[in-house]
Design an enzyme around this catalytic site. Structure first.
Site, PDB file in Angstrom:
ATOM      1  N   LYS A   1       0.870  -1.175   0.000  1.00 30.61           N
ATOM      2  CA  LYS A   1       0.000   0.000   0.000  1.00 30.61           C
ATOM      3  C   LYS A   1       0.904   1.221   0.000  1.00 30.61           C
ATOM      4  CE  LYS A   1      -3.835   1.883   2.823  1.00 30.61           C
ATOM      5  NZ  LYS A   1      -4.693   1.600   3.991  1.00 30.61           N
TER       6      LYS A   1
ATOM      7  N   SER B   1      -9.641   1.926   2.986  1.00 29.40           N
ATOM      8  CA  SER B   1      -8.754   2.616   2.078  1.00 29.40           C
ATOM      9  C   SER B   1      -7.815   1.700   1.288  1.00 29.40           C
ATOM     10  CB  SER B   1      -7.910   3.627   2.848  1.00 29.40           C
ATOM     11  OG  SER B   1      -7.117   2.969   3.816  1.00 29.40           O
TER      12      SER B   1
ATOM     13  N   SER C   1      -9.767  -0.406   7.205  1.00 30.79           N
ATOM     14  CA  SER C   1      -9.173  -0.293   5.865  1.00 30.79           C
ATOM     15  C   SER C   1      -8.566  -1.556   5.293  1.00 30.79           C
ATOM     16  CB  SER C   1      -8.117   0.807   5.852  1.00 30.79           C
ATOM     17  OG  SER C   1      -8.741   2.033   5.631  1.00 30.79           O
TER      18      SER C   1
HETATM   19  N1  GLN Z   1     -12.774   4.336   6.416  1.00 34.49           N
HETATM   20  C1  GLN Z   1     -12.227   4.731   7.684  1.00 34.49           C
HETATM   21  C2  GLN Z   1     -11.831   6.176   7.630  1.00 34.49           C
HETATM   22  O1  GLN Z   1     -11.967   6.769   6.604  1.00 34.49           O
HETATM   23  C3  GLN Z   1     -11.066   3.861   8.050  1.00 34.49           C
HETATM   24  C4  GLN Z   1      -9.850   4.166   7.268  1.00 34.49           C
HETATM   25  C5  GLN Z   1      -8.687   3.315   7.651  1.00 34.49           C
HETATM   26  O2  GLN Z   1      -8.838   2.280   8.292  1.00 34.49           O
HETATM   27  N2  GLN Z   1      -7.513   3.779   7.279  1.00 34.49           N
HETATM   28  O3  GLN Z   1     -11.361   6.727   8.585  1.00 34.49           O
END
Ligand code: GLN
Length: 487
Positions: free
Chosen positions: A81, A156, A180
């Site tokens: 990532k 994400s 994410s």
């Molecule tokens: N979707 C969640 C957020 O936008 C979690 C994102 C993540 O785990 N990096 O904060």
């Protein structure tokens, strides 16, 4: 041979390497070849590192030729990532503020894999600074779901999940701050593990919300996930949140579930789940009972407050972590000499996307004098309540079973205009981050032709057990999910 090589397990790839059925170069080559057609449709990779990959692959093939023993992940490809610092490739967090920025060092997890001679294929897409649930806030444009390219892959870590599901990497290292890893894994039909907070070093991984950020793995099976965790888990002097606990054996075979108590948190099995999704979950419960597990209802009474608490705590930490992108130290710079204030605001205005800005503002507000007690402090109290809920539930159950997400993948663009709707995509994954416990998502079937997942949660530092239970369930489900990508 190429198609075959892009969907093999880590164990099978290694077996073929050791038997000299194929070389590390052929494995890398098969992935790059497939990327050239498939990734045009998906946009999973933001950077491909062919040269570095072939260099490592050739080193592995050299070791094979002269009989030097290979580390467990040698010659096996990996995609990172784009928040993992890599000396050999730019690290951008999918943000314009870091476009073209190449860090001077490797993240600890990257360094550990490098020491194994793992073959880095490249960097994969993410929401900007990992803020999002659909990979649509990326400055590189969205990644598409390999099951249906009109749908989001989740986020994400959408680049990681799409790449692994599409046979563009056997596994990917990713991050999970509120879901994410688990949410995109579920929406793309692959396995996603978020270990205990502190189990894997965060050193060299761009921070979002430091008290919630967790490094983890997306792969196509529980066994592959365990094999990678085995290498990257453990204490790191550079990350004081990694305790000096031993790293147990994560790779032992699927355990029997006889006598295991599986808790079903009643707040997670709501009528909002579709009929088809519910049917898959019922099937899973039946399989678990067939395997000898005892199903017990448990309650996590503060679940309803988790998303609200998260969206105060996470932005507060974000507002602090994003302060380092000041137009001077990393990435984007002001074109001419400006006053300090104009440099900050000028670079940040063009460098950050709107979701990042929204969170900086929310967090700054929540931490400001006069509002701190009402918002931030109260949210921290809720966080404690949520951790207590889990501690209580684990007195009655060894592991908890929940859906990973409320629905299958949604359409691209469907939620981009409504941040709250987007935030609710993580309603079942956020509580584990607030409590710091491990969670794994594994595919349980298709709903409207799209994958959905179940999540298993267990107490802190019980990944061995979690992986063994997940492995037993995976074996019983015996799903062979592979998207049919129309080129
Ligand atoms: N979707 C969640 C957020 O936008 C979690 C994102 C993540 O785990 N990096 O904060």
């Amino acid at each position: 041979m190429q198609n075959e090589l892009t969907y093999l397990s880590i164990a099978a790839l290694r077996k073929g390497l050791l038997a000299k059925t194929w070389s590390a170069r052929e494995i890398a080559d098969a992935h790059f070849t497939r990327m050239k057609t498939v990734d045009k449709k998906l946009n999973a990779y933001v950077c491909v590192t062919e040269e570095a990959a072939y260099e490592t692959a050739d080193r592995v093939d050299g070791k094979l030729a002269n009989g030097t023993s290979l580390a467990p992940l040698a010659g096996i490809p990996v995609a990172y990532k784009d928040v993992f610092c890599t000396q050999d490739a730019p690290t951008t967090a999918a943000s314009n503020i870091l476009r073209g920025y190449t860090p001077p060092y490797d993240a600890t997890s990257v360094a550990k894999l490098k020491a194994q001679d793992a073959v880095m294929l490249g960097k994969v897409n993410t929401d900007e600074f990992t803020m999002g649930s659909s990979t649509e806030t990326s400055a590189f444009g969205p990644t598409k779901n390999p099951w249906d390219t009109t749908k989001v892959p989740g986020g994400s870590s959408g680049g990681s999940a799409a790449a692994v599901a599409a046979g563009l990497a056997p596994y990917s290292l990713a991050t999970d701050t509120g879901g994410s890893i688990r949410q995109p894994a579920a929406l793309c039909g692959v396995v996603g593990l978020k270990p205990t907070y502190g189990r894997i070093s965060r050193y060299g991984v761009l921070s979002m919300a430091s008290s919630l950020d967790t490094i983890g793995i997306i792969a196509r099976s529980v066994a592959d996930t365990a094999a990678v965790l085995q290498i990257i888990a453990g204490h790191d002097d550079y990350d004081t949140t990694t305790p000096p606990r031993e790293v147990p054996d994560y790779t032992s075979a699927a355990e029997t579930l006889r006598g295991v108590r599986i808790g079903l948190p009643k707040e997670y099995f709501t009528h909002a789940l579709s009929k088809d999704f519910t049917a898959h979950l019922e099937q899973v419960k039946k399989y678990l009972a067939d395997l000898g597990a005892e199903l017990v209802e448990v309650s996590l009474p503060h679940t309803a407050y988790a998303v609200a608490a998260y969206y105060l705590i996470a932005p507060s930490e974000i507002s602090s972590n994003m302060a380092r992108y000041d137009g001077m130290r990393f990435g984007l710079k002001a074109e001419k000499i400006l006053s300090l204030l104009d440099t900050y605001s000028g670079v940040r205005a063009v460098g950050f996307g709107s979701e990042v800005k929204r969170r900086i503002m929310l967090g700054t507000y929540a931490l400001s004098a006069g509002y701190y007690d009402a918002y931030y402090k109260k949210a921290q109290k809720v966080r404690t309540k949520i951790a207590e809920d889990f501690a209580h539930a684990f007195q009655h159950a060894d592991v908890l079973l929940t859906p990973t997400t409320p629905t299958e993948a949604f359409a691209l663009g469907e939620k981009t205009g409504d941040p709250l709707a987007m935030y609710l995509a993580d309603i079942f994954t956020i509580p584990a981050n607030l409590a710091g416990i491990p969670g794994i998502s594994l595919p349980i079937g298709l709903v409207n032709g799209l994958p959905v997942g179940a999540q298993l949660l267990s107490p802190q530092f019980t990944e061995s057990k979690l992986l063994a239970f997940a492995g037993a369930l995976e074996q019983k489900l015996a799903l062979k999910l592979r998207p049919d990508i129309r080129l």
